[in-house]
Motif scaffolding. Structure first.
Motif, PDB file in Angstrom:
ATOM      1  N   ASN A  66       0.799  -1.216   0.000  1.00  0.00           N
ATOM      2  CA  ASN A  66       0.000   0.000   0.000  1.00  0.00           C
ATOM      3  C   ASN A  66       0.835   1.271   0.000  1.00  0.00           C
ATOM      4  O   ASN A  66       0.723   2.140   0.863  1.00  0.00           O
TER       5      ASN A  66
ATOM      6  N   GLU B 162       0.502   3.787  -1.735  1.00  0.00           N
ATOM      7  CA  GLU B 162      -0.259   5.036  -1.797  1.00  0.00           C
ATOM      8  C   GLU B 162      -0.641   5.512  -0.406  1.00  0.00           C
ATOM      9  O   GLU B 162      -0.614   6.704  -0.121  1.00  0.00           O
ATOM     10  N   LYS B 163      -0.995   4.576   0.462  1.00  0.00           N
ATOM     11  CA  LYS B 163      -1.355   4.954   1.831  1.00  0.00           C
ATOM     12  C   LYS B 163      -0.126   5.472   2.575  1.00  0.00           C
ATOM     13  O   LYS B 163      -0.208   6.451   3.320  1.00  0.00           O
TER      14      LYS B 163
ATOM     15  N   GLU C 149       0.423   8.980   1.651  1.00  0.00           N
ATOM     16  CA  GLU C 149      -0.558   9.926   2.185  1.00  0.00           C
ATOM     17  C   GLU C 149      -0.306  10.235   3.651  1.00  0.00           C
ATOM     18  O   GLU C 149      -0.930  11.126   4.210  1.00  0.00           O
ATOM     19  N   ASN C 150       0.585   9.487   4.270  1.00  0.00           N
ATOM     20  CA  ASN C 150       0.875   9.719   5.673  1.00  0.00           C
ATOM     21  C   ASN C 150       2.224  10.369   5.920  1.00  0.00           C
ATOM     22  O   ASN C 150       2.722  10.355   7.034  1.00  0.00           O
TER      23      ASN C 150
ATOM     24  N   ARG D 168       8.843  19.493   5.622  1.00  0.00           N
ATOM     25  CA  ARG D 168       7.527  19.556   6.261  1.00  0.00           C
ATOM     26  C   ARG D 168       6.900  20.939   6.160  1.00  0.00           C
ATOM     27  O   ARG D 168       5.732  21.121   6.489  1.00  0.00           O
TER      28      ARG D 168
ATOM     29  N   PHE E 219      -0.874  11.032  -9.729  1.00  0.00           N
ATOM     30  CA  PHE E 219      -2.014  11.924  -9.519  1.00  0.00           C
ATOM     31  C   PHE E 219      -1.979  12.337  -8.058  1.00  0.00           C
ATOM     32  O   PHE E 219      -2.118  11.500  -7.171  1.00  0.00           O
TER      33      PHE E 219
ATOM     34  N   VAL F 290      -3.328  14.941  -5.025  1.00  0.00           N
ATOM     35  CA  VAL F 290      -4.336  15.896  -4.584  1.00  0.00           C
ATOM     36  C   VAL F 290      -3.836  16.523  -3.288  1.00  0.00           C
ATOM     37  O   VAL F 290      -3.437  15.821  -2.363  1.00  0.00           O
TER      38      VAL F 290
ATOM     39  N   ASN G 191       0.758  19.652   4.758  1.00  0.00           N
ATOM     40  CA  ASN G 191       2.068  19.211   4.271  1.00  0.00           C
ATOM     41  C   ASN G 191       2.105  17.739   3.869  1.00  0.00           C
ATOM     42  O   ASN G 191       3.158  17.186   3.630  1.00  0.00           O
ATOM     43  N   LYS G 192       0.923  17.113   3.800  1.00  0.00           N
ATOM     44  CA  LYS G 192       0.867  15.731   3.307  1.00  0.00           C
ATOM     45  C   LYS G 192      -0.113  15.665   2.150  1.00  0.00           C
ATOM     46  O   LYS G 192      -1.138  16.348   2.191  1.00  0.00           O
ATOM     47  N   PRO G 193       0.162  14.852   1.153  1.00  0.00           N
ATOM     48  CA  PRO G 193      -0.813  14.761   0.056  1.00  0.00           C
ATOM     49  C   PRO G 193      -2.109  14.120   0.554  1.00  0.00           C
ATOM     50  O   PRO G 193      -2.063  13.143   1.302  1.00  0.00           O
ATOM     51  N   TYR G 194      -3.249  14.689   0.136  1.00  0.00           N
ATOM     52  CA  TYR G 194      -4.526  14.093   0.535  1.00  0.00           C
ATOM     53  C   TYR G 194      -4.746  12.785  -0.214  1.00  0.00           C
ATOM     54  O   TYR G 194      -5.224  11.806   0.343  1.00  0.00           O
ATOM     55  N   ARG G 195      -4.402  12.789  -1.486  1.00  0.00           N
ATOM     56  CA  ARG G 195      -4.509  11.566  -2.284  1.00  0.00           C
ATOM     57  C   ARG G 195      -3.291  11.513  -3.185  1.00  0.00           C
ATOM     58  O   ARG G 195      -2.859  12.530  -3.742  1.00  0.00           O
TER      59      ARG G 195
ATOM     60  N   HIS H  94      -1.839   8.896  -6.139  1.00  0.00           N
ATOM     61  CA  HIS H  94      -2.141   7.695  -6.919  1.00  0.00           C
ATOM     62  C   HIS H  94      -1.058   7.487  -7.974  1.00  0.00           C
ATOM     63  O   HIS H  94      -0.608   8.430  -8.600  1.00  0.00           O
TER      64      HIS H  94
ATOM     65  N   ARG I 211       2.712  -2.492  -5.931  1.00  0.00           N
ATOM     66  CA  ARG I 211       2.812  -1.242  -5.158  1.00  0.00           C
ATOM     67  C   ARG I 211       2.554  -1.434  -3.682  1.00  0.00           C
ATOM     68  O   ARG I 211       1.560  -1.021  -3.136  1.00  0.00           O
TER      69      ARG I 211
ATOM     70  N   LEU J 191      -7.568   2.340   1.527  1.00  0.00           N
ATOM     71  CA  LEU J 191      -7.329   3.737   1.167  1.00  0.00           C
ATOM     72  C   LEU J 191      -8.434   4.669   1.654  1.00  0.00           C
ATOM     73  O   LEU J 191      -8.417   5.858   1.364  1.00  0.00           O
TER      74      LEU J 191
ATOM     75  N   LYS K 246     -10.208   6.965   4.440  1.00  0.00           N
ATOM     76  CA  LYS K 246      -9.548   7.785   5.443  1.00  0.00           C
ATOM     77  C   LYS K 246      -9.774   7.278   6.856  1.00  0.00           C
ATOM     78  O   LYS K 246      -9.036   7.613   7.761  1.00  0.00           O
TER      79      LYS K 246
END
Lengths: 383, 153
Positions: free
Chosen positions: A56, A58-59, A62-63, A307, A330, A332, A337-341, A343, A383, B137, B139
């Motif tokens: 994961n 992508e997750k 996002e963190n 940051r 992609f 978002v 300071n972290k990407p919301y999404r 991909h 991924r 994924l 939230k």
């Protein structure tokens, strides 16, 4: 999907046989499984099973901070870390509106084309491995790859996990003897390609095994979102370097080779031709590279304090012509300071969509080389 | 290449849909998504024959799917389509009948975000294993290392 009638005759009952190819098998290039239904030796159904290497990505991204994922992108397609960095940097620069100095653009293009050489050389080596020419071609390929990895090590400090790109430029300037070494490399590389080609391109066994095998028709290739050398081998002239003109690719003179039949042989040969074009680009880049900054002021600030990097809310899709196809990110932003999404549009993953279509009606050993010719890296698929 | 506003006006008059523009993207109601996509694909003005990317996103008040369309024939693009659906039972029409390339990507969005694609030929988990219960994924997905301070990374 093609309907298949069993070859059984009235007095001779036959059954189909289900076989799992992989996940632990060298021909799958990692941990990947093909669930195959066989009628005799003919493939009548094939379902790819993946996810063994899933973490994961992508997750994770996002963190953490935007720059925090840069080293993680190296681990997607671990053969081509430089181009992964490139696509991610491009997407974030688009999102935050960061300019890149000219020298940095040239350095990026040099790195991207060297990566293409690494990828295509290795692919041909491994494809020959899949064909049964055990280890001799692969070792020739590794010998050449070493030389390029030495160059990466010189500028990035690391051979495979380069983590060299930053938003707004690159991490460090080239060392004084980098460009002379690239010049030497591009003088010698065509000689290696000639050697490879003399052994392979008109080799009777290679031609017999690969021609008319795994044909991918033009229309299906376009509809199935196939990109990169796979698409061009099917005769579609689409190269993102030419279409999007990202970075400074419109300054360079190079051609986009296309195939005619869309079979495994075309996919092999198109990579040889692409390497020759990459050498042309490298040659021009090394001659024309200007002096100047390698990272913009804004980018350098954020590289020191990642940051504090908070792009304004919005979204951006950045894509490049990676060696395996279209690699897109992609991203978002919600203003933090972290990407919301985050991909990843991974070419290896999407190019697997039509694996079944190409394998139906062929024998098991053909399925192995068809998979080899798609050019997947499981780090990117899962991924 | 037309601007986003021009595409919006054209799509609204041709398909009878009300579309809102969000930045570069066109927000299409999910009932009309298939028609709009088909129109973009088949009309010679656009010829969006290449579906580059499908992304599922969890926006807390609903799930969104983003589609990036390009035209290989005309070497143009992108046209970005978006559609919104509920969080609880999010159903969106599948675009796999139009573009084969959506097959694995929709499976991925189903697997990781939990969007159901109606009309998909083979909607199964693709990266996580069968029997996995959550959608990682989203939230509100609980991670094993959630108690650690994220600022240290």
């Amino acid at each position: 999907m093609m309907e298949h009638t069993l070859i059984s005759k009235p007095d001779f009952d036959t059954q189909t046989l289900e076989v799992s190819l992989g996940p632990q098998h060298p021909s799958t290039h990692g941990v990947f499984r093909m669930n195959v239904v066989l009628d005799g030796e003919t493939i009548v159904k094939l379902k790819p099973v993946m996810g063994y290497l899933h973490r994961n990505h992508e997750k994770l991204a996002e963190n953490m901070s935007y720059l925090g994922s840069m080293p993680y992108t190296d681990r997607l397609d671990y053969i081509c870390s430089m181009t992964n960095n490139f696509a991610y940097a491009l997407a974030v620069e688009k999102l935050a509106g960061i300019e890149v100095p000219e020298r940095a653009q040239y350095i990026r293009i040099i790195m991207a084309e060297l990566t293409r050489l690494v990828n295509h050389t290795l692919l041909i080596g491994f494809l020959l491995n899949d064909l049964g020419a055990f280890f001799t071609p692969v070792l020739y390929a590794f010998r050449e790859r070493e030389k390029i990895l030495d160059l990466f090590e010189e500028v990035a400090g690391s051979r495979m996990m380069c983590n060299y790109f930053r938003f707004g430029g690159v991490k460090a300037d080239l060392t004084p003897d980098f460009l002379p070494r690239v010049k030497e490399l591009i003088q010698n590389y065509p000689r290696f390609l000639d050697e490879f080609e003399a052994l392979l391109s008109e080799n009777e066994i290679l031609m017999a095994r690969t021609q008319k095998v795994g044909v991918l028709p033009k229309e299906l290739a376009v509809s199935a979102s196939i990109t990169g050398p796979m698409l061009r081998a099917s005769g579609v002239p689409y190269d993102i370097r030419k279409v999007d003109h990202y970075s400074l690719y419109d300054r360079f003179k190079f051609r986009v080779p296309i195939g005619e039949h869309g079979d495994v042989y075309d996919r092999y040969y198109i990579r040889v031709l692409e390497m020759r074009e990459s050498i042309k680009i490298l040659d021009q880049a090394v001659k024309e590279i200007p002096s100047g900054d390698v990272i913009s002021k804004v980018g350098a600030g954020f590289a020191k304090a990642p940051r504090n990097f908070k792009p304004k809310a919005g979204e951006a899709y950045g894509r490049i012509e990676a060696p395996k196809g279209e690699l897109g990110f992609f991203v978002v932003s919600d203003g933090t300071n972290k990407p919301y999404r985050y991909h990843v549009r991974a070419p290896s993953f999407i190019n697997l969509t039509i694996l079944e279509d190409m394998c139906l009606g062929h024998k098991v050993p053909d399925a192995i080389i068809i998979l080899g010719s798609i050019d997947i890296v499981l780090g990117e698929v899962d991924r | 290449m037309k601007t986003t506003e021009e595409i919006k006006t054209d799509l609204e008059s041709k398909t009878g849909t009300s579309i809102t523009v969000q930045g570069e993207a066109l927000m299409v109601p999910k009932e009309k998504l298939f028609d709009v996509a088909k129109y973009l694909k088949d009309t010679p003005d656009y010829q969006m024959d290449y579906l580059s990317s499908v992304t599922g996103t969890d926006y807390k008040d609903g799930l969104e799917v983003t589609y990036h369309l390009y035209s290989i024939a005309k070497k143009e693009g992108p046209v970005v389509l978006k559609t919104k659906t509920d969080r609880e039972k999010g159903v969106v029409p599948s675009l796999t009948p139009l573009w084969r390339g959506a097959e694995f990507q929709e499976r991925e969005a189903y697997d990781l975000v939990g969007i159901h694609f109606e009309g998909h030929p083979d909607l199964r988990r693709i990266l996580m294993w069968d029997g996995f219960e959550h959608y990682p994924l989203r939230k509100d997905y609980t991670q094993e290392d959630q108690d650690r301070n994220p600022e240290q990374f």
